[in-house]
Design a protein around this motif. Structure first.
Motif, short mmCIF file in Angstrom:
data_model
loop_
_atom_site.label_atom_id
_atom_site.label_comp_id
_atom_site.label_asym_id
_atom_site.label_seq_id
_atom_site.Cartn_x
_atom_site.Cartn_y
_atom_site.Cartn_z
N PRO A 89 8.67 -11.24 -5.57
CA PRO A 89 8.76 -9.97 -6.39
C PRO A 89 9.95 -9.38 -6.60
O PRO A 89 10.22 -8.63 -7.36
N VAL A 90 10.77 -9.55 -5.35
CA VAL A 90 12.22 -8.84 -5.56
C VAL A 90 12.98 -9.35 -6.71
O VAL A 90 13.97 -8.94 -7.47
N PHE A 91 13.05 -11.05 -6.67
CA PHE A 91 13.67 -11.53 -7.58
C PHE A 91 12.87 -11.28 -9.05
O PHE A 91 13.72 -11.37 -10.19
N ALA A 92 11.74 -11.16 -9.15
CA ALA A 92 11.07 -10.94 -10.55
C ALA A 92 11.64 -9.74 -11.06
O ALA A 92 11.70 -9.43 -12.01
N ALA A 95 -3.42 -5.45 -4.02
CA ALA A 95 -2.17 -6.29 -3.81
C ALA A 95 -1.66 -6.49 -2.40
O ALA A 95 -1.41 -7.38 -1.90
N PRO A 96 -1.69 -5.31 -1.55
CA PRO A 96 -1.10 -5.29 -0.24
C PRO A 96 -2.11 -6.19 0.84
O PRO A 96 -1.37 -6.90 1.82
N LEU A 97 -3.24 -6.51 0.19
CA LEU A 97 -4.10 -7.41 1.17
C LEU A 97 -3.71 -9.06 0.82
O LEU A 97 -3.88 -9.71 2.00
N LYS A 98 -2.99 -9.15 -0.12
CA LYS A 98 -2.38 -10.57 -0.07
C LYS A 98 -1.55 -11.00 0.98
O LYS A 98 -1.15 -12.08 1.54
N TYR A 99 -0.90 -9.89 1.64
CA TYR A 99 0.05 -10.20 2.66
C TYR A 99 -0.79 -10.49 4.07
O TYR A 99 -0.26 -10.78 5.03
N LEU A 100 -2.13 -10.47 4.05
CA LEU A 100 -3.09 -11.04 5.10
C LEU A 100 -2.76 -12.57 5.22
O LEU A 100 -2.74 -13.20 6.26
N LEU A 122 8.15 -4.70 0.97
CA LEU A 122 7.30 -5.35 -0.28
C LEU A 122 6.12 -4.18 -0.41
O LEU A 122 5.81 -3.90 -1.59
N LEU A 123 5.59 -4.03 0.69
CA LEU A 123 4.44 -2.76 0.65
C LEU A 123 4.88 -1.70 0.19
O LEU A 123 4.41 -0.85 -0.76
N LEU A 124 6.04 -1.05 0.41
CA LEU A 124 6.63 0.24 0.11
C LEU A 124 6.92 0.21 -1.55
O LEU A 124 6.44 0.94 -2.17
#
Length: 277
Positions: free
Chosen positions: A99-102, A231-236, A268-270
Motif C-alpha cells: 500500500p505504501v508503493f500504491a 482492512a486491519p483484519l487482513k494483517y491477521l 500501515l494500520l495508522l
C-alpha cells in the motif's frame, strides 16, 4: 452484518496463511511450477463461475487486464521465491508494504492526494523494514529483496485495478490473472519440471483452492462491512503465518524481527485509520 464480515476476513486470512504454508513446504520445486499449479487450481473455480453466469471471459479493458495480470504474476512469483529464503511472518509483513508503493503510484499516475501525516506513517512502516533487515542477521538479503520487489509490483496491481474500476467483473480480472500466470508459469517450469509424489500432488492441487477461497471470503467481507473497519483484519495473516511457522517449520524470530514486523504493521494500520477518517 459486521460480525459475519469479521468471520469472513478471519477465514480469508487463514486461507492465505495455509497457501503460504504449502508453498513453503514445496521448496524443492521450481517456483514456476508452484505458480503454474496455484493458477491452474483457481481456474477450476473462475471459468465455471463466468460460464454459469454468462459473463464474457474476454473482458472490456483488455490492455489493463493484461497489465494487471503481468504485474500480479511478477509479484506472486517473487513472493513465493522469498518464502524459500526467509520466515513466513517476515515475508508476509514485507509484502504488505505494497500500500505504501500504491500510494506513491496513485500520486503520480492517478493524481490522488495523500495527507501529510500518511507519509509519516509510511516512513514508520519503512523503518520497520530497516530494523527487520538491518538488525536481524538471520534474514537472507535475497528473501528481503524478493519480498520488497514483490510489494512494488503488488502496488502496481492496486493502481491497475483502480484504473479498471467497475468496467470488468472482479472474477474476470482474477481469471485473466490466473490464465496468464498458468500459461507463463507452465512454460517456464518445463526445463525444471519435477513429477510430484502422491502427497505433493495433493499439496499442489490445494494451492488454487486456498488462494481462491482467500480471495472470495475477503471480497464477501468487504461487501458486507466498511473497508476501514475490516482492512486491519487482513494483517491477521502475519500473526497466523508466524504462529504456524513456529510450529510447522520451527521458524524463530529475534526481538528485532518482532520489532520490525510491529513497526510495519503499526505504520500501515495508522495509515488505514487516517485514510478511513
Amino acid at each position: 452484518m459486521l460480525k459475519k464480515a469479521i468471520q469472513y476476513m478471519v477465514i480469508s486470512a487463514l486461507a492465505f496463511t495455509f497457501l503460504n504454508v504449502f508453498v513453503k513446504s514445496l521448496h524443492n520445486f521450481s517456483v514456476y511450477q508452484i505458480v503454474f499449479f496455484r493458477s491452474l487450481g483457481s481456474l477450476f473455480f473462475t471459468i465455471p463461475f463466468l460460464l454459469k453466469n454468462k459473463i464474457s471471459l474476454k473482458g472490456n479493458k483488455k490492455a489493463l487486464l493484461v497489465a494487471r495480470s503481468v504485474f500480479g504474476l511478477i509479484s506472486m512469483t517473487l513472493f513465493f521465491l522469498s518464502l524459500k529464503y526467509i520466515a513466513m511472518g517476515a515475508a508476509v509483513s514485507l509484502r504488505y508494504i505494497a500500500p505504501v508503493f500504491a500510494a506513491f503510484f496513485a500520486v503520480y499516475f492517478l493524481k490522488e492526494r495523500v495527507k501529510p501525516i500518511q507519509w509519516l506513517f509510511f516512513i514508520l512502516a519503512f523503518s520497520g523494514v530497516l530494523v527487520l533487515k538491518g538488525f536481524d542477521n538471520k534474514l537472507q538479503i535475497e528473501g528481503v529483496v524478493f519480498a520488497l520487489i514483490s510489494a512494488i509490483f503488488a502496488g502496481l496491481v492496486y493502481i491497475t485495478i483502480r484504473k479498471i474500476g467497475s468496467k470488468d467483473h472482479p472474477v474476470v480480472v482474477v481469471n485473466y490473472f490466473m490464465i496468464i500466470s498458468a500459461v507463463i508459469g507452465g512454460i517456464l517450469s518445463i526445463n525444471n519440471w519435477q513429477t510430484p509424489q502422491l502427497n505433493e500432488w495433493l499439496i499442489f492441487l490445494s494451492l488454487g483452492v486456498f488462494g481462491y477461497f482467500g480471495q472470495v471470503y475477503m471480497t464477501k467481507a468487504l461487501q458486507l462491512g466498511e473497508t476501514s473497519k475490516l482492512a486491519p483484519l487482513k494483517y491477521l495473516e502475519v500473526v497466523f503465518s508466524m504462529l504456524i511457522g513456529l510450529i510447522w517449520f520451527s521458524e524463530n524470530y529475534t526481538l528485532f524481527s518482532l520489532l520490525g514486523i510491529g513497526l510495519i504493521i503499526s505504520g500501515l494500520l495508522l495509515n488505514l485509520f487516517v485514510k478511513g477518517k
